[in-house]
Design a protein around this motif. Sequence first.
Motif, PDB file in Angstrom:
ATOM      1  N   ASP A  30       0.834  -1.203   0.000  1.00 47.31           N
ATOM      2  CA  ASP A  30       0.000   0.000   0.000  1.00 47.31           C
ATOM      3  C   ASP A  30       0.870   1.255   0.000  1.00 47.31           C
ATOM      4  OD1 ASP A  30      -2.619   1.429   0.347  1.00 47.31           O
ATOM      5  OD2 ASP A  30      -1.633   2.037   2.220  1.00 47.31           O
ATOM      6  N   ALA A  31       1.911   1.257   0.815  1.00 45.37           N
ATOM      7  CA  ALA A  31       2.811   2.416   0.884  1.00 45.37           C
ATOM      8  C   ALA A  31       3.491   2.652  -0.456  1.00 45.37           C
ATOM      9  CB  ALA A  31       3.854   2.203   1.983  1.00 45.37           C
ATOM     10  N   LEU A  32       3.904   1.596  -1.109  1.00 41.29           N
ATOM     11  CA  LEU A  32       4.590   1.718  -2.391  1.00 41.29           C
ATOM     12  C   LEU A  32       3.669   2.325  -3.451  1.00 41.29           C
ATOM     13  CD1 LEU A  32       7.347   1.176  -3.571  1.00 41.29           C
ATOM     14  CD2 LEU A  32       6.573  -1.103  -4.208  1.00 41.29           C
ATOM     15  N   VAL A  33       2.415   1.896  -3.464  1.00 40.12           N
ATOM     16  CA  VAL A  33       1.445   2.430  -4.421  1.00 40.12           C
ATOM     17  C   VAL A  33       1.138   3.901  -4.125  1.00 40.12           C
ATOM     18  CG1 VAL A  33      -0.976   2.265  -5.159  1.00 40.12           C
ATOM     19  CG2 VAL A  33       0.396   0.202  -4.914  1.00 40.12           C
ATOM     20  N   ARG A  34       1.113   4.255  -2.843  1.00 38.77           N
ATOM     21  CA  ARG A  34       0.733   5.611  -2.430  1.00 38.77           C
ATOM     22  C   ARG A  34       1.938   6.515  -2.154  1.00 38.77           C
ATOM     23  NH1 ARG A  34      -2.839   5.068   2.503  1.00 38.77           N
ATOM     24  NH2 ARG A  34      -3.083   7.285   2.144  1.00 38.77           N
TER      25      ARG A  34
END
Length: 179
Positions: free
Chosen positions: A108-112
């Motif tokens: 999730d962090a990588l996408v955001r």
Amino acid sequence: MSMQSLDPLYCPLSGRQLIEASAGTGKTYTIAILFLRLLIESRLTIDQILVVTFTDAATEELRGRIRNRVREALDLLRDVPQTKGDPLLQELMQKVEHRQQAQALLADALVRMDEASVFTIHGFCGRMLRDNAFDSRMPFDVEFITDETHLRHEIICDFWRVRSAELNQQQTRWLLFFW
């Protein structure tokens, strides 16, 4: 007050921590590891973490390093073969108890990552003034000036224009000679 070395894997993630270090001592590296710990151990989302630094160049470097660290950590948790191994990152990932949950948080962090709050000091202050313009009674289109040289020069010129009108001929010659 005594100085002690910082261990980014075990330093507290709450309260106030002052990190003071010279150039080239690994501040960016340490911040990236702390960012990972906040994601995994504190289960914060990318928009709940604030990183503030001094220069635009440092901001861009931090964004890139944090993104790379998140990707490397996710690869380690997914057992993707690594081309290079960072012992500190490997130790951090070995401490992870809930691997699937950590994978989800990191994915999730990588996408955001574009939502990450990594700012210069003046960039952060500008954002806060714009976001809270109504409450702070500031203009909505506030502009930060990082170099006041041209403003100072303009003020000096205005000052001497006003003052030179009151000078006699000898004082005017002196002023023109020295300024």
